[in-house]
Every structure is written in C-alpha cells, then in structure tokens.
Design a protein around this motif. Structure first.
Motif, short mmCIF file in Angstrom:
data_model
loop_
_atom_site.label_atom_id
_atom_site.label_comp_id
_atom_site.label_asym_id
_atom_site.label_seq_id
_atom_site.Cartn_x
_atom_site.Cartn_y
_atom_site.Cartn_z
N GLY A 189 -15.77 11.12 3.12
CA GLY A 189 -15.59 10.27 1.96
C GLY A 189 -16.80 10.14 1.05
O GLY A 189 -16.86 9.21 0.24
N ARG A 190 -17.76 11.06 1.18
CA ARG A 190 -18.97 10.98 0.35
C ARG A 190 -18.85 11.76 -0.95
O ARG A 190 -19.73 11.68 -1.80
N GLU A 191 -17.80 12.49 -1.10
CA GLU A 191 -17.63 13.37 -2.27
C GLU A 191 -17.45 12.57 -3.56
O GLU A 191 -16.74 11.56 -3.58
N PHE A 192 -18.07 13.04 -4.63
CA PHE A 192 -17.95 12.41 -5.94
C PHE A 192 -16.50 12.47 -6.43
O PHE A 192 -15.88 13.53 -6.45
N GLN A 193 -15.95 11.32 -6.82
CA GLN A 193 -14.54 11.25 -7.20
C GLN A 193 -14.30 11.05 -8.70
O GLN A 193 -13.17 11.17 -9.16
N ALA A 194 -15.36 10.71 -9.44
CA ALA A 194 -15.25 10.52 -10.90
C ALA A 194 -14.12 9.54 -11.22
O ALA A 194 -14.03 8.47 -10.63
N VAL A 195 -13.23 9.93 -12.14
CA VAL A 195 -12.18 9.02 -12.62
C VAL A 195 -11.15 8.69 -11.55
O VAL A 195 -10.36 7.75 -11.72
N PHE A 196 -11.15 9.44 -10.44
CA PHE A 196 -10.16 9.19 -9.39
C PHE A 196 -10.67 8.22 -8.32
O PHE A 196 -9.97 7.95 -7.35
N GLU A 197 -11.87 7.71 -8.52
CA GLU A 197 -12.46 6.77 -7.56
C GLU A 197 -11.53 5.57 -7.35
O GLU A 197 -11.10 4.91 -8.30
N GLY A 198 -11.18 5.32 -6.11
CA GLY A 198 -10.33 4.18 -5.78
C GLY A 198 -8.84 4.45 -5.88
O GLY A 198 -8.03 3.63 -5.44
N GLN A 199 -8.46 5.59 -6.45
CA GLN A 199 -7.04 5.91 -6.60
C GLN A 199 -6.50 6.72 -5.44
O GLN A 199 -5.30 6.64 -5.13
N TYR A 200 -7.35 7.54 -4.85
CA TYR A 200 -6.92 8.41 -3.75
C TYR A 200 -7.88 8.26 -2.58
O TYR A 200 -9.05 7.96 -2.75
N ILE A 201 -7.34 8.48 -1.38
CA ILE A 201 -8.14 8.45 -0.16
C ILE A 201 -8.36 9.89 0.29
O ILE A 201 -7.40 10.66 0.41
N ILE A 202 -9.62 10.25 0.52
CA ILE A 202 -9.94 11.63 0.87
C ILE A 202 -10.44 11.73 2.31
O ILE A 202 -10.87 10.75 2.91
N GLY A 203 -10.39 12.96 2.83
CA GLY A 203 -10.98 13.24 4.13
C GLY A 203 -10.26 12.58 5.29
O GLY A 203 -9.05 12.32 5.24
N ILE A 204 -11.00 12.30 6.34
CA ILE A 204 -10.44 11.76 7.57
C ILE A 204 -9.65 10.48 7.34
O ILE A 204 -8.59 10.27 7.93
N ASN A 205 -10.13 9.61 6.47
CA ASN A 205 -9.44 8.34 6.21
C ASN A 205 -8.08 8.53 5.53
O ASN A 205 -7.24 7.63 5.54
N ALA A 206 -7.87 9.71 4.96
CA ALA A 206 -6.59 9.98 4.31
C ALA A 206 -5.44 10.03 5.31
O ALA A 206 -4.30 9.69 4.98
N TYR A 207 -5.73 10.44 6.53
CA TYR A 207 -4.68 10.43 7.56
C TYR A 207 -4.18 9.00 7.80
O TYR A 207 -2.97 8.76 7.92
N ASP A 208 -5.11 8.05 7.87
CA ASP A 208 -4.72 6.65 8.07
C ASP A 208 -3.92 6.12 6.88
O ASP A 208 -2.96 5.35 7.05
N ALA A 209 -4.32 6.54 5.67
CA ALA A 209 -3.59 6.10 4.47
C ALA A 209 -2.17 6.65 4.50
O ALA A 209 -1.22 5.94 4.12
N TRP A 210 -2.02 7.88 4.93
CA TRP A 210 -0.69 8.51 5.04
C TRP A 210 0.17 7.73 6.03
O TRP A 210 1.34 7.41 5.75
N VAL A 211 -0.39 7.41 7.18
CA VAL A 211 0.33 6.65 8.20
C VAL A 211 0.74 5.28 7.64
O VAL A 211 1.88 4.82 7.86
N ASP A 212 -0.15 4.64 6.92
CA ASP A 212 0.13 3.32 6.37
C ASP A 212 1.31 3.35 5.40
O ASP A 212 2.18 2.46 5.44
N VAL A 213 1.36 4.38 4.55
CA VAL A 213 2.48 4.50 3.60
C VAL A 213 3.79 4.71 4.35
O VAL A 213 4.83 4.12 4.00
N LEU A 214 3.76 5.55 5.37
CA LEU A 214 4.97 5.79 6.17
C LEU A 214 5.44 4.50 6.84
O LEU A 214 6.64 4.19 6.86
N GLU A 215 4.52 3.75 7.40
CA GLU A 215 4.87 2.50 8.10
C GLU A 215 5.46 1.47 7.15
O GLU A 215 6.36 0.70 7.53
N LYS A 216 4.98 1.46 5.91
CA LYS A 216 5.47 0.49 4.93
C LYS A 216 6.77 0.93 4.26
O LYS A 216 7.38 0.16 3.52
N GLY A 217 7.17 2.19 4.49
CA GLY A 217 8.41 2.70 3.91
C GLY A 217 8.31 2.99 2.43
O GLY A 217 9.34 2.99 1.72
#
Length: 336
Positions: A189-217
């Motif tokens: 998650g150290r990569e420069f995100q520019a205008v996408f900062e805070g909009q997308y989850i990158i790297g290892i933490n993205a797996y958790d974000a994916w799981v969270d969306v699935l759990e919430k339906g």
C-alpha cells in the motif's frame, strides 16, 4: 498530406492487464524486444497488482491507476526514459497540438505511443496517423481502427499518452531490483495513488476489501467477475515470472543463486494463490458474472480469497528477502 503507420505486431494482447499489454507491444519496436510478455508483467509489477473498489468491486478497478506516473515507472524498470502528456480537460488547442506532435514523433521514430480510452476504457497503442484525415490508427483489446484527433481530444479527465524516448543499458540485476521495489510498494500500500487516493484499496489489503464487499452483499456481478478475471490472469503471469527466474538465472555467483532460491520459495506460495484465484474466476465467469448473491457462492469466494491472501503474504516474504539481499550486490560479473 502526411501519413505514417508502423507495421503491427500481433503478439501484444495476451493478458487481461491492458497496461502491461500496451507496454509490451510498444517495446517490441525497441532494442529490448527480447523481453517477452511474462518478463514485462513481472518486471513492471503488473503481475502482482490488485486494485479493488471497496464499495462494490466495479469494472473500473483494474485500470483505475495513476497512468501518467505508473506507466512511466514501469518503463523505467525496463530501462527506458519516456515522455508524458496529461493535460486536464478541457484541453486548450496549444496543449492538444503538443500532444499530437509528441505522439507523431514517436510514430515517426518507429515506436507506437501508449494511450488510454482509445475505443474503450483500457490502455492501447497508437501506431499510425493521417494528418490529412486528422486521425490516428490505434488498437486496444476491443478494436483496431481509426480515432480522429477530435475524438482523441474529447476526454472527461486528462488527455493522456506516454511515449518511449530512450533505451538505457539496464542490467537484469537493476531491472529485478526495481521490479521488486515496485511489487512490494504496491503490495504493502505504499504506491503513489494520485487522484485515486482513498477510492481504491491496493495490494494485500485489497483481498480484505473484496471479502468485505461480498459479506455486505454489495457486489456488482459484472465488476466482480471482471476483477476475478484480471487478478487471476495477473497471478498466473506472476507464477510464470517467478518460475522463469529459477531457470534463467544461471547460478554462477551468489546473487544468481539467491535469485533462484528466493524465487523458488515465492513460486511455491504463488502456485497456491493461482489455484485459489482461478477457482474464483470459474465461480464467477466473465462476462456473465455468476451469482455473488447466493450464500454458498459468497462463502466459497471468501474462502478462496482468504487462501489467496494468506499464500500471497508468504510469497511476498520471500520477495522481501530477495529484495533485501539484492540491495547489497551490484556486480555484473562475479567469480566466487
């Protein structure tokens, strides 16, 4: 009337990561055309990317990257300097002409320019132009055809293009060191995100974000299946890249042997990542999308994502070890 086209190379569209496909296509017209698509996916870090919308997992995720920064960094990893056009819309006539000239200069020198949203919101190549018709010849994963200068300039965000300027004598040592830095920065998650900062989850933490969306339906079926396709395809390239490191580095010195060892260690973990993500891809086939609202599908998907994440965490530890080791060694030839 000035009209110029570069003969097309048909071997650049073999991955679902269009940014890497376009880079690979462009460098086929340079002295580094020996780098195959596996090399490019690995050395740019695209084989290790994951970019998830934490609200619904949409189709924009895989290409919602700071292209002006990231594509140029990718090219640096491969040993190129590059040029960037990224004027914000509405683009004034002077900036438009400068952008057109930048692209035309690259084509005149025999190297296609990299563009975005030429026909659809994916990266592609501009390989020719016709000033009489005021049109480019371009290609992306959806189409090979003409884009008028007017259509090219009609953008909502920025008028983007990256062109290759100069090829530098990067060694395989330098390429791999820079690649590992890129991979680890993205993954943690150290990569420069520019205008996408805070909009997308990158790297290892993205797996958790994916799981969270699935759990919430909240999962968008189309976007979910597209991300499963892109990320699983990328990790298949990651596995191939790591395997190639174990056989292409000849083991004649301590650095060569370390690369083979740590890459082999990482390869074992990424084989598990690939197995889980391919199964996820089959559970949610693109473009139909499967059914991410069914309880059994959600439970299976969450299990697969957790398996992929756990294995990737372990694989990254091996890549961290390799990166730490290589920072201390710069010898091109070393007899020991």
């Amino acid at each position: 009337m000035e009209r110029k086209r570069i003969d097309q190379n048909e071997h650049w569209l073999k991955t679902k990561t269009s940014a890497a496909a376009a880079i690979h296509g462009a460098i086929q017209y340079t002295d580094k055309n020996y780098l195959n698509l596996i090399d490019v996916m690995g050395l740019t870090g695209h084989a290790f990317r994951i970019n998830i919308d934490p609200k619904e997992i949409n189709v924009a995720g895989p290409t919602a990257i700071p292209g002006g920064y990231l594509i140029r960094k990718n090219l640096t990893n491969l040993g190129f300097t590059s040029n960037l056009a990224d004027s914000e819309a509405p683009v004034n006539p002077e900036k438009l002409e400068q952008t057109l000239e930048l692209i035309q200069k690259s084509i005149d020198q025999g190297v296609p320019a990299i563009g975005f949203d030429l026909f659809i919101p994916e990266f592609g190549l501009i390989y020719g132009y016709d000033d009489g018709k005021r049109a480019f010849f371009a290609k992306d994963c959806s189409k090979d055809g003409e884009v008028t200068y007017e259509e090219f300039a009609d953008v909502n965000g920025v008028l983007y293009s990256t062109t290759i300027e100069e090829s530098l004598p990067h060694s395989k040592y330098e390429m791999l060191r820079m690649a590992l830095e890129t991979i680890l920065d993205h993954s943690y998650g150290r990569e420069f995100q520019a205008v996408f900062e805070g909009q997308y989850i990158i790297g290892i933490n993205a797996y958790d974000a994916w799981v969270d969306v699935l759990e919430k339906g909240n999962t968008d079926p189309h976007g979910n299946s597209f991300n499963a396709l892109v990320v699983s395809d990328a990790r298949e390239f990651a596995l191939k890249f790591l395997h190639d490191l174990t056989i292409k580095w000849d083991g004649t010195n301590i650095v060569e042997r370390a690369v083979r060892k740590f890459a082999s260690d990482a390869e074992k973990h990424y084989a598990v990542v690939v197995e889980a993500l391919v199964e996820l891809r089959e559970l949610f086939p693109f473009p139909q999308g499967g059914d991410p609202s069914q309880k059994e599908n959600v439970e299976k998907a969450i299990q697969l994502l957790k398996e992929a994440k756990d294995a990737e965490v372990e694989g990254l530890k091996s890549l961290e070890n390799l990166a730490g080791f290589m920072k201390n060694y710069y010898a091109e030839k070393w007899v020991n």
